[in-house]
Design a protein around this motif. Sequence first.
Motif, PDB file in Angstrom:
ATOM      1  N   GLN A 111     104.259 -21.086 -25.242  1.00  0.00           N
ATOM      2  CA  GLN A 111     105.323 -22.200 -24.437  1.00  0.00           C
ATOM      3  C   GLN A 111     105.148 -22.141 -22.289  1.00  0.00           C
ATOM      4  O   GLN A 111     105.817 -22.701 -22.253  1.00  0.00           O
ATOM      5  CB  GLN A 111     106.239 -21.097 -24.374  1.00  0.00           C
ATOM      6  CG  GLN A 111     108.026 -21.748 -24.030  1.00  0.00           C
ATOM      7  CD  GLN A 111     108.482 -23.234 -24.548  1.00  0.00           C
ATOM      8  OE1 GLN A 111     108.314 -22.867 -26.046  1.00  0.00           O
ATOM      9  NE2 GLN A 111     108.899 -23.979 -23.698  1.00  0.00           N
ATOM     10  N   THR A 143     102.616 -22.698 -20.997  1.00  0.00           N
ATOM     11  CA  THR A 143     101.734 -23.905 -20.949  1.00  0.00           C
ATOM     12  C   THR A 143     103.241 -25.079 -20.554  1.00  0.00           C
ATOM     13  O   THR A 143     102.947 -25.385 -20.115  1.00  0.00           O
ATOM     14  CB  THR A 143     100.508 -24.551 -21.825  1.00  0.00           C
ATOM     15  OG1 THR A 143      99.576 -22.995 -21.597  1.00  0.00           O
ATOM     16  CG2 THR A 143     100.055 -24.820 -21.092  1.00  0.00           C
ATOM     17  N   ARG A 144     103.597 -25.270 -21.465  1.00  0.00           N
ATOM     18  CA  ARG A 144     104.933 -26.477 -21.702  1.00  0.00           C
ATOM     19  C   ARG A 144     105.546 -26.718 -20.529  1.00  0.00           C
ATOM     20  O   ARG A 144     105.956 -27.228 -20.157  1.00  0.00           O
ATOM     21  CB  ARG A 144     105.053 -26.327 -23.145  1.00  0.00           C
ATOM     22  CG  ARG A 144     104.421 -26.243 -24.220  1.00  0.00           C
ATOM     23  CD  ARG A 144     104.927 -26.772 -25.631  1.00  0.00           C
ATOM     24  NE  ARG A 144     106.126 -26.486 -25.487  1.00  0.00           N
ATOM     25  CZ  ARG A 144     106.458 -25.345 -26.978  1.00  0.00           C
ATOM     26  NH1 ARG A 144     104.234 -24.938 -27.475  1.00  0.00           N
ATOM     27  NH2 ARG A 144     107.031 -24.430 -27.627  1.00  0.00           N
ATOM     28  N   ASP A 145     106.180 -25.201 -20.109  1.00  0.00           N
ATOM     29  CA  ASP A 145     107.137 -25.070 -19.081  1.00  0.00           C
ATOM     30  C   ASP A 145     106.077 -25.166 -17.612  1.00  0.00           C
ATOM     31  O   ASP A 145     107.429 -26.076 -17.498  1.00  0.00           O
ATOM     32  CB  ASP A 145     107.642 -23.022 -18.934  1.00  0.00           C
ATOM     33  CG  ASP A 145     108.542 -23.144 -20.355  1.00  0.00           C
ATOM     34  OD1 ASP A 145     109.033 -24.222 -21.800  1.00  0.00           O
ATOM     35  OD2 ASP A 145     108.908 -21.682 -20.906  1.00  0.00           O
ATOM     36  N   ALA A 146     104.805 -24.722 -18.113  1.00  0.00           N
ATOM     37  CA  ALA A 146     104.593 -25.492 -16.289  1.00  0.00           C
ATOM     38  C   ALA A 146     104.434 -26.786 -16.667  1.00  0.00           C
ATOM     39  O   ALA A 146     104.613 -26.871 -15.213  1.00  0.00           O
ATOM     40  CB  ALA A 146     103.206 -25.080 -16.218  1.00  0.00           C
ATOM     41  N   GLU A 164     106.340 -28.961 -17.651  1.00  0.00           N
ATOM     42  CA  GLU A 164     107.612 -29.682 -17.244  1.00  0.00           C
ATOM     43  C   GLU A 164     107.837 -29.592 -16.000  1.00  0.00           C
ATOM     44  O   GLU A 164     108.624 -30.358 -15.240  1.00  0.00           O
ATOM     45  CB  GLU A 164     108.709 -29.375 -18.537  1.00  0.00           C
ATOM     46  CG  GLU A 164     108.624 -29.856 -19.474  1.00  0.00           C
ATOM     47  CD  GLU A 164     109.582 -28.865 -21.102  1.00  0.00           C
ATOM     48  OE1 GLU A 164     110.331 -27.952 -20.652  1.00  0.00           O
ATOM     49  OE2 GLU A 164     109.763 -29.589 -21.264  1.00  0.00           O
ATOM     50  N   LYS A 165     107.657 -28.310 -15.869  1.00  0.00           N
ATOM     51  CA  LYS A 165     108.315 -27.748 -14.277  1.00  0.00           C
ATOM     52  C   LYS A 165     107.815 -29.105 -13.282  1.00  0.00           C
ATOM     53  O   LYS A 165     108.155 -29.370 -11.974  1.00  0.00           O
ATOM     54  CB  LYS A 165     107.842 -26.574 -13.684  1.00  0.00           C
ATOM     55  CG  LYS A 165     108.060 -26.259 -12.482  1.00  0.00           C
ATOM     56  CD  LYS A 165     107.904 -24.590 -12.213  1.00  0.00           C
ATOM     57  CE  LYS A 165     107.893 -24.484 -10.716  1.00  0.00           C
ATOM     58  NZ  LYS A 165     107.851 -23.081 -10.540  1.00  0.00           N
ATOM     59  N   ARG A 166     106.225 -29.361 -13.750  1.00  0.00           N
ATOM     60  CA  ARG A 166     105.486 -30.830 -12.352  1.00  0.00           C
ATOM     61  C   ARG A 166     106.023 -31.648 -13.248  1.00  0.00           C
ATOM     62  O   ARG A 166     105.961 -32.830 -12.452  1.00  0.00           O
ATOM     63  CB  ARG A 166     104.190 -29.862 -12.827  1.00  0.00           C
ATOM     64  CG  ARG A 166     103.485 -29.538 -12.747  1.00  0.00           C
ATOM     65  CD  ARG A 166     101.860 -28.963 -13.626  1.00  0.00           C
ATOM     66  NE  ARG A 166     101.409 -27.911 -12.512  1.00  0.00           N
ATOM     67  CZ  ARG A 166     101.180 -26.440 -12.419  1.00  0.00           C
ATOM     68  NH1 ARG A 166     101.855 -25.515 -13.133  1.00  0.00           N
ATOM     69  NH2 ARG A 166     100.668 -26.250 -12.279  1.00  0.00           N
ATOM     70  N   GLY A 167     106.870 -32.294 -14.248  1.00  0.00           N
ATOM     71  CA  GLY A 167     107.626 -33.042 -14.383  1.00  0.00           C
ATOM     72  C   GLY A 167     107.206 -34.479 -15.080  1.00  0.00           C
ATOM     73  O   GLY A 167     107.836 -35.535 -15.254  1.00  0.00           O
ATOM     74  N   HIS A 168     106.176 -33.519 -15.650  1.00  0.00           N
ATOM     75  CA  HIS A 168     105.819 -33.770 -17.535  1.00  0.00           C
ATOM     76  C   HIS A 168     107.060 -33.669 -18.472  1.00  0.00           C
ATOM     77  O   HIS A 168     108.115 -32.663 -18.244  1.00  0.00           O
ATOM     78  CB  HIS A 168     104.962 -33.534 -17.416  1.00  0.00           C
ATOM     79  CG  HIS A 168     103.450 -33.385 -17.119  1.00  0.00           C
ATOM     80  ND1 HIS A 168     102.893 -34.699 -17.411  1.00  0.00           N
ATOM     81  CD2 HIS A 168     102.819 -32.728 -16.124  1.00  0.00           C
ATOM     82  CE1 HIS A 168     102.249 -34.578 -16.497  1.00  0.00           C
ATOM     83  NE2 HIS A 168     102.138 -33.954 -15.591  1.00  0.00           N
TER      84      HIS A 168
END
Length: 220
Positions: free
Chosen positions: A153, A155-158, A160-164
């Motif tokens: 999670q 990695t996924r949060d990071a 999404e924080k970058r705009g993915h």
Amino acid sequence: RIDPARANCEAEPGAPPVSGGNTIYLAAIDRAGNIASWIQSISDIWGSGVVVDDFGFHLHDRGAAFSSDPGHPNVLAPGKRPYHTIIPGFLQRGDQHIGFGIMRGMNQPQAQAQFVSYLVDHGMNIQAALEAPRFTKMTLGGCDVRMETRIDQATRDALEKRGHFVADVGAYSGLMGGGQAVMLDAKTGVKYGASSPRKDGAAIPEPDPYFAPASRARKR
């Protein structure tokens, strides 16, 4: 429509749904150590409808991927091959010789790059590398990416924080493509096989001598 309590004397053929094109991948090593890495794909719904005499496989219809625009690099012309994603692979690392392939359209180069990274950068064996969690992007633009839920999670949060925009697709998703791999260790002569759990497939060794016909077994 099967009724265990009553025979059906007027059974009609069914109408299975059409799911689009289908692809298989096969890797094999013979006794001499030669490796075959082979993908067969009919690409779209209808395939080619042409079977090669004496061999039993269909010619694919990847020619449909040509462009009709005369100014396009992928324009139909004599002697050219169309853009496609059929990329059965080979890999050599020291004494290790590997034949491998992963299916499912635009996912192929992405999944194969991850497979190689798991082998080379993370020291996995071919089975672990096929099973390891993957991500894929099936569109040409945008920030969307699909990820198996086994990717942590954080990695996924990071991302999404970058705009993915991360979409979870399950722990072992068929969207990541099924794959197979074989490996020959030329130093020891040992052969290995691996198959992805994301689709139907199997790693099948050559039978031991006790599977030989009785007449051959007696001669031994």
